[in-house]
Each structure stands twice: as structure tokens, then as C-alpha cells.
Write an enzyme that holds these catalytic residues in place. Structure first.
Site, mmCIF file in Angstrom:
data_model
loop_
_atom_site.group_PDB
_atom_site.id
_atom_site.type_symbol
_atom_site.label_atom_id
_atom_site.label_comp_id
_atom_site.label_asym_id
_atom_site.label_seq_id
_atom_site.Cartn_x
_atom_site.Cartn_y
_atom_site.Cartn_z
ATOM 1 N N LYS A 1 76.257 -66.811 59.206
ATOM 2 C CA LYS A 1 77.248 -67.844 58.871
ATOM 3 C C LYS A 1 78.487 -67.122 58.375
ATOM 4 C CE LYS A 1 79.107 -70.528 56.269
ATOM 5 N NZ LYS A 1 80.573 -70.389 56.155
ATOM 6 N N GLU B 1 73.975 -60.668 46.768
ATOM 7 C CA GLU B 1 74.954 -59.624 46.398
ATOM 8 C C GLU B 1 76.184 -60.365 45.901
ATOM 9 O OE1 GLU B 1 74.894 -56.430 46.304
ATOM 10 O OE2 GLU B 1 73.227 -55.802 47.568
ATOM 11 N N CYS C 1 84.039 -56.626 45.707
ATOM 12 C CA CYS C 1 83.043 -56.775 44.648
ATOM 13 C C CYS C 1 82.967 -55.519 43.807
ATOM 14 C CB CYS C 1 81.682 -57.075 45.259
ATOM 15 S SG CYS C 1 81.132 -55.784 46.394
ATOM 16 N N GLU D 1 85.621 -62.517 37.017
ATOM 17 C CA GLU D 1 85.995 -61.754 38.203
ATOM 18 C C GLU D 1 87.261 -62.361 38.815
ATOM 19 O OE1 GLU D 1 83.660 -62.277 41.796
ATOM 20 O OE2 GLU D 1 83.845 -60.152 42.265
HETATM 21 P P1 NAD Z 1 81.888 -67.680 48.349
HETATM 22 O O1 NAD Z 1 80.708 -67.676 47.479
HETATM 23 O O2 NAD Z 1 82.940 -68.691 48.124
HETATM 24 O O3 NAD Z 1 81.483 -67.842 49.885
HETATM 25 C C1 NAD Z 1 80.655 -66.913 50.554
HETATM 26 C C2 NAD Z 1 79.991 -67.585 51.735
HETATM 27 O O4 NAD Z 1 79.129 -68.603 51.255
HETATM 28 C C3 NAD Z 1 80.937 -68.253 52.736
HETATM 29 O O5 NAD Z 1 80.478 -68.006 54.048
HETATM 30 C C4 NAD Z 1 80.790 -69.723 52.376
HETATM 31 O O6 NAD Z 1 81.048 -70.566 53.477
HETATM 32 C C5 NAD Z 1 79.330 -69.799 51.993
HETATM 33 N N1 NAD Z 1 78.974 -70.935 51.142
HETATM 34 C C6 NAD Z 1 79.762 -71.588 50.249
HETATM 35 N N2 NAD Z 1 79.063 -72.576 49.651
HETATM 36 C C7 NAD Z 1 77.811 -72.545 50.165
HETATM 37 C C8 NAD Z 1 76.632 -73.308 49.943
HETATM 38 N N3 NAD Z 1 76.610 -74.283 49.056
HETATM 39 N N4 NAD Z 1 75.535 -72.987 50.635
HETATM 40 C C9 NAD Z 1 75.535 -71.977 51.513
HETATM 41 N N5 NAD Z 1 76.623 -71.228 51.783
HETATM 42 C C10 NAD Z 1 77.756 -71.496 51.109
HETATM 43 O O7 NAD Z 1 82.485 -66.209 48.245
HETATM 44 P P2 NAD Z 1 83.839 -65.636 48.865
HETATM 45 O O8 NAD Z 1 84.984 -66.208 48.096
HETATM 46 O O9 NAD Z 1 83.833 -65.726 50.347
HETATM 47 O O10 NAD Z 1 83.666 -64.074 48.512
HETATM 48 C C11 NAD Z 1 84.015 -63.553 47.280
HETATM 49 C C12 NAD Z 1 82.819 -63.245 46.435
HETATM 50 O O11 NAD Z 1 81.912 -62.406 47.146
HETATM 51 C C13 NAD Z 1 83.193 -62.469 45.192
HETATM 52 O O12 NAD Z 1 82.538 -63.003 44.073
HETATM 53 C C14 NAD Z 1 82.700 -61.065 45.496
HETATM 54 O O13 NAD Z 1 82.444 -60.275 44.371
HETATM 55 C C15 NAD Z 1 81.471 -61.335 46.304
HETATM 56 N N6 NAD Z 1 81.088 -60.156 47.080
HETATM 57 C C16 NAD Z 1 79.988 -59.426 46.687
HETATM 58 C C17 NAD Z 1 79.629 -58.276 47.377
HETATM 59 C C18 NAD Z 1 78.438 -57.439 46.957
HETATM 60 O O14 NAD Z 1 78.005 -56.590 47.722
HETATM 61 N N7 NAD Z 1 77.898 -57.638 45.769
HETATM 62 C C19 NAD Z 1 80.381 -57.874 48.472
HETATM 63 C C20 NAD Z 1 81.476 -58.629 48.845
HETATM 64 C C21 NAD Z 1 81.818 -59.772 48.150
#
Ligand code: NAD
Length: 474
Positions: free
Chosen positions: A167, A242, A277, A378
Site C-alpha cells: 500500500k 517502524e 525517521c 517528532e
Molecule cells: P503515516 O503514518 O501518516 O502514513 C504511513 C502509511 O500508512 C501511508 O501509506 C498511509 O496511507 C497509511 N495509513 C494511514 N492511516 C492508516 C490506517 N488507519 N490503516 C492503515 N494504513 C494507514 O506516516 P507518513 O506521514 O507517511 O510518514 C512519516 C512517518 O513515518 C514518520 O513518523 C516517520 O518517522 C515514520 N518513518 C519511520 C521509519 C522507520 O524505519 N522507523 C522510516 C520512515 C518513516
């Protein structure tokens, strides 16, 4: 979307539109998947995985390498689309495509390590374990590295004999459309599926689908928690997360201020706007070096060239979306109100090129304290915070004073001090005299609210299997 080996639209006929972060033009559209589309994808994966799992590791590996080679053949095209859709600068994004390909090759190569054990529990019988794939694995991807995560973070599941459904993120899904064509042409139908759409509809339906037992998520803490809740409400499921970070970079006094300034700016990953992240977003500097480091950071920040992310000389592009842009400006406003000292940036860059789009200057605040929002939350954007410390116990407490625990960087040539602090910080990944770099095969993941599970190494591949025990009564 790619479902069961076919490129399809959503059954609803609806689309989501991708907006260029550079100038806010519409640059593409992707199907808005419904619950029915999700069900189709899960059924396709469910039908496909047993034949895939029945292949030998060598045969699966061969298909995965062919997938990687086909990605390499279209790398430039993927790169152009990824840069246009994310706003991330082109040079590191080239590395992202490389990591995607390398990860396919790495997991293809270690699939023979999907071993069980024999256990000498009794002398008269034989006790053994075997590893079996879950079957259907869902991988949900954030916007900062869409192509890398779609490929590199599904390779382990594929090597273990699962079929996957990816997704992509709603604001940057376009590179996955090229990936859909490549996967259709190189992998057996149904083994690699792509379902686009919102997290609220498509993501949630994937998590709740009764056939899906294994969910792998990269994204924010609130979404991670929502996924855990939805998973628990809909079944008994294995969820790995993650999540975000608020990563400390701890600087001892035996350092050169300019080298630290350079490392800290590198650790922020400004070339994807600090939307990382692993950004070392809290620079904790010993009193003895504090003023010199603040001065050197301010001087070096001026070297970051903000502009067209397609230009290889650019050091920082626009933020990914309006939501991100507004969130970052909110953090800047709050930090000023709470008394942090702005030493660089803090607004929108000036000039005609920045009249539209989601631009914010790379920004640094000094004298940031634990009571401030900028310390605790963050940003996931281009803001570096600097704080001072004078005592090792104090800096360990400061490092551990947020809900996050993803990475930490420790800078000193005193080996004993470095290792002692490394043991005491609640972070899943620690660099000593380094930051930011990931190494294929070396586990990555967070403690505390930063996550559950470890990826990028053999542990990730094993996490896509269930252990079965067989007792042979002789
Ligand atoms: P997000 O949580 O808003 O969205 C991530 C994904 O989840 C998207 O594809 C979104 O469509 C989906 N999503 C949203 N709501 C959902 C639900 N209720 N059920 C299932 N899927 C859902 O995150 P973002 O803004 O895209 O990314 C930023 C975040 O990602 C930051 O907090 C960052 O630290 C984290 N991140 C972590 C790592 C790691 O390795 N730890 C790496 C990259 C990014």
C-alpha cells in the site's frame, strides 16, 4: 494498481491526484482502492503464495533477481518520477533505487537461512522445528522513501515464500505505478500486488482483512497504534512497526566543532528535507564545545542549496505536502514562542522559484529544552534542535527523555564512554562517531514508541515465517 498480475483501476472508478511539491501542479493520478479492491488483492495473493512457497529458495531467488534487474533497467525513469512526486533531491534518491535492488539480491541470497533446528529435548526421540511462510503479507509504506520501502521492505517476505500486497503512500504513490508494470512482467501473478488509496479506506481494509495475518508498517506512531488496534479488533495478527524518531546526537568535548557541525547537518538528512525517521534532530553538545558548535552549524547551514530537487547540485527540496509544510511552520512558530533561539532559517525561502510549492528553509534552533514541544515531538521536517549538557548522567537522561527510541549517535574517541552511553540509551540503533547510514544486513528498528521488530537483516526475513515444531516419537 497491480492485482493478480493485472493492471487494474479501482472498482469505484475513483482516483486520487498527486500534487507536485515544487509548484502544486497535478502531476498524476492513482486509483482510490475500495474494500472490494482490497479483497480482490488479498484473494489473488492467497491463491498465488502456495506455488511460490513450494519453489526452492534458489528458484525464488532467481525470480527476485530478475525483478531487481528489471528495476535497474528502468531506474532513471523511476528516479525522475520519485523526485517529482516526493520533492526529495535526486542524488540520495538514486541511492534509494540502488537499495531496493540490492535488498532483493541480498534476501534472494540468504533464503537458505530459513532454517529450523533439532533440539535434544529427549535422547530417544527427534524434536525439530521448520519455518513456514504466513502466506499473505501486507506492507504499508510512508511518503519519504516510497520506492525503496515498497521493494526493499518486501524482499524478505518474498524470500520467505509469502505473497505481498504493497500500500503506497497517498501523497507519493506514482513510482509504484512503474513498479506495478515491472512486477507484472517479472514475477508470477499474485505474488506482488499493489493497492493504492487512502490509509483510512485501503490501508484499514488490508489490516482488517481476515486472511491477512502478517502486517508490516512504516509510518507515524499514531497510525502504527491505529493499525495495532485494527489488527487486534479483526483477528490475531503479527504486526511489526517502524515508527518515528527524535534521535539524539551526543557530542563529548573531545571533538572538533566544525567536524561535528558537518556531521550533525549530514545526520539531519536535509536532502530529503529532514523527513527522515533517523534524522539526528536533537544535537546534544557538551558545554565546553557548545558555543563553537552552534556557531559552526549556523555558518555551514548557509551552504545548503534549496531548490529544484531534480538538479544534482540541490541540497534540499520542498516538503512533501501542504500538511507537512504547515506542520513544520507550526513547530517553528511554537519554538519561537517557547523561547528557543533561532540561529538559521525559520521561514519560506525568498524568490520567484518559491512562490508556489511547499518550501521551508532548513532551520536550526539552539537552547532547546525538554519542556519545549520541539524537544518532545517528532517534526519529520528540516528543523535541527541544539541543547547543552555538562554531565554524562544528565545527557543519558536527556537522550532518553522522549517517548521515542529509534536511533542515537555518540561522538567521542573515548571508547569506554562511548560504549557505556551506547548501553544506556534506549535506542534500537546506535552509531558511534557516525550517523544516519544504514548497512544492508545490519538490523534496524526502534525501542519505546519507535517500533516493534527489526528490519534490514536476517531477523526481518525470519519474521515473515511461523515456527512449526515436530516431535518424532521414535
Ligand atoms: P503515516 O503514518 O501518516 O502514513 C504511513 C502509511 O500508512 C501511508 O501509506 C498511509 O496511507 C497509511 N495509513 C494511514 N492511516 C492508516 C490506517 N488507519 N490503516 C492503515 N494504513 C494507514 O506516516 P507518513 O506521514 O507517511 O510518514 C512519516 C512517518 O513515518 C514518520 O513518523 C516517520 O518517522 C515514520 N518513518 C519511520 C521509519 C522507520 O524505519 N522507523 C522510516 C520512515 C518513516
Amino acid at each position: 494498481m497491480l492485482i493478480g498480475g493485472e493492471l487494474v483501476a479501482s472498482q469505484s472508478g475513483e482516483y486520487d491526484y498527486s500534487i507536485s511539491p515544487v509548484d502544486e501542479r497535478v502531476i498524476g493520478r492513482t486509483p482510490a482502492a475500495t474494500e472490494q479492491d482490497v479483497d480482490r488483492a488479498v484473494r489473488a495473493a492467497e491463491a498465488a503464495w502456495p506455488a511460490w512457497a513450494a519453489l526452492s529458495p534458489l528458484e525464488r531467488g532467481e525470480a527476485m533477481r530478475a525483478f531487481g534487474d528489471a528495476i535497474a533497467a528502468r531506474a532513471q525513469e523511476i528516479l525522475e518520477v520519485e523526485v517529482a512526486d516526493t520533492g526529495n533531491t535526486i542524488t540520495p534518491m538514486r541511492g534509494d533505487v540502488g537499495v531496493a535492488i540490492d535488498s532483493l539480491r541480498y534476501y534472494a541470497g540468504i533464503a537458505h537461512e530459513l532454517k529450523g533446528q533439532t533440539i535434544p529435548a529427549t535422547s530417544e526421540n527427534l524434536h525439530l522445528t521448520v519455518r513456514e511462510p504466513y502466506g499473505v503479507v501486507v506492507r504499508i509504506v510512508p511518503f519519504n522513501h516510497p520506492i525503496m520501502f515498497a521493494v526493499a521492505r518486501t524482499a524478505a517476505a518474498l524470500a520467505a515464500g509469502n505473497a505481498v500486497i504493497v500500500k503506497p503512500p497517498e501523497t507519493s504513490p506514482l513510482s509504484a505505478m512503474i513498479l506495478a508494470e515491472i512486477a507484472r512482467d517479472t514475477l508470477p501473478p499474485g505474488i506482488f500486488n499493489i493497492v493504492t488509496g487512502s490509509g483510512r479506506v485501503a490501508g484499514d481494509a488490508l489490516v482488517r482483512h481476515p486472511v491477512v495475518k502478517r502486517i508490516a508498517f512504516i509510518g507515524s506512531v499514531p497510525t502504527g497504534r491505529a493499525i495495532q488496534r485494527a489488527a487486534a479488533e479483526s483477528g490475531v495478527k503479527h504486526v511489526t512497526l517502524e515508527l518515528g524518531g527524535k534521535n539524539p546526537m551526543i557530542v563529548f568535548p573531545d571533538n572538533d566543532a566544525d567536524a561535528i557541525a558537518q556531521a550533525a547537518i549530514g545526520g539531519m538528512n536535509f536532502s530529503w528535507q529532514g523527513q527522515s525517521c533517523g534524522s539526528t534532530s536533537r544535537l546534544l553538545v557538551h558545554d565546553a564545545l557548545y558555543d563553537a558548535v552552534v556557531e559552526r552549524v549556523a555558518a555551514r547551514m548557509g551552504l545548503i542549496r534549496v531548490g529544484d530537487p531534480h538538479d544534482p547540485a540541490t541540497g534540499m527540496g520542498p516538503l512533501n505536502s501542504k500538511v507537512q509544510h504547515d506542520k513544520v511552520l507550526g513547530f517553528i512558530a511554537d519554538a519561537k514562542c517557547e523561547g528557543a533561539r533561532l540561529i538559521f532559517g525559520g521561514g519560506r525561502p525568498q524568490g520567484e522559484d518559491f512562490s508556489r510549492g511547499f518550501w521551508v528553509e532548513p532551520t536550526v534552533f539552539a537552547d532547546v529544552t525538554p519542556s519545549m514541544r520541539l524537544w518532545r515531538e517528532e517534526v519529520f521536517g528540516p528543523i535541527l534542535s541544539i541543547a547543552r549538557w555538562s554531565d554524562v548522567d544528565e545527557v543519558v537522561d536527556l537522550a532518553n527523555s522522549t517517548e521515542f527510541g529509534l536511533t542515537a549517535a555518540i561522538w567521542t574517541s573515548d571508547v569506554k564512554a562511548a560504549l557505556s552511553v551506547a548501553k544506556r540509551v534506549r535506542s534500537g540503533h546506535v552509531w558511534i562517531n557516525g550517523c544516519s547510514r544504514h548497512f544492508l544486513g545490519v538490523p534496524f528498528g526502534g525501542m519505546s514508541s519507535s517500533g516493534v521488530g527489526r528490519e534490514e537483516g536476517i531477523e526481518e526475513m525470519l519474521s515473515y515465517t511461523e515456527l512449526k515444531t515436530i516431535n518424532v516419537m521414535l
